[in-house]
Write a protein that holds these residues in place. Structure first.
Motif, short mmCIF file in Angstrom:
data_model
loop_
_atom_site.label_atom_id
_atom_site.label_comp_id
_atom_site.label_asym_id
_atom_site.label_seq_id
_atom_site.Cartn_x
_atom_site.Cartn_y
_atom_site.Cartn_z
N GLN A 1 0.82 -1.21 0.00
CA GLN A 1 0.00 0.00 0.00
C GLN A 1 0.86 1.26 0.00
O GLN A 1 0.56 2.22 -0.71
CB GLN A 1 -0.93 0.01 1.22
N ILE A 2 1.92 1.25 0.79
CA ILE A 2 2.83 2.39 0.82
C ILE A 2 3.46 2.59 -0.54
O ILE A 2 3.53 3.72 -1.06
CB ILE A 2 3.90 2.21 1.91
N PHE A 3 3.93 1.51 -1.14
CA PHE A 3 4.52 1.59 -2.48
C PHE A 3 3.50 2.11 -3.49
O PHE A 3 3.84 2.93 -4.35
CB PHE A 3 5.04 0.21 -2.90
N ALA A 4 2.26 1.67 -3.40
CA ALA A 4 1.22 2.12 -4.33
C ALA A 4 0.94 3.61 -4.17
O ALA A 4 0.76 4.34 -5.16
CB ALA A 4 -0.05 1.31 -4.13
N HIS A 5 0.91 4.09 -2.94
CA HIS A 5 0.68 5.52 -2.71
C HIS A 5 1.82 6.37 -3.26
O HIS A 5 1.59 7.39 -3.91
CB HIS A 5 0.52 5.80 -1.21
N ILE A 6 3.05 5.93 -3.02
CA ILE A 6 4.21 6.66 -3.54
C ILE A 6 4.25 6.59 -5.07
O ILE A 6 4.50 7.59 -5.75
CB ILE A 6 5.50 6.13 -2.92
N SER A 7 3.97 5.43 -5.61
CA SER A 7 4.03 5.27 -7.08
C SER A 7 2.93 6.08 -7.77
O SER A 7 3.11 6.49 -8.92
CB SER A 7 3.94 3.80 -7.47
#
Length: 80
Positions: free
Chosen positions: A47-53
């Protein structure tokens, strides 16, 4: 630089930009889906990666659109 060679460069840029727009749009949809409606199906790290991406992909999406407009303008096509 001859006009024909210039047109060839901008045609290639237009094709590349169109492909980049499609790819970045699809990536944006996936990252938003992971970030919000299907967040409970993914780990916190994902989820963190998706938000940053989402932020990074948005930048690439904008650059793709600007290069597409640049190519259309230099080819004498309608810019939209």
């Amino acid at each position: 630089m001859p006009v024909q060679q210039n047109d060839n460069i901008f045609l290639r840029l237009l094709k590349f930009s169109n492909v980049a727009l499609v790819v970045t749009f699809c990536a944006m949809v996936v990252s938003v889906l992971i970030s919000y409606p299907y967040a409970d199906l993914f780990s916190l790290q994902t989820q963190i990666f998706a938000h940053i991406s989402t932020i990074v992909i948005a930048a690439f999406l904008k650059v793709s659109y600007v290069t597409r407009c640049l190519a259309q303008y230099n080819l004498g096509l309608e810019v939209r």
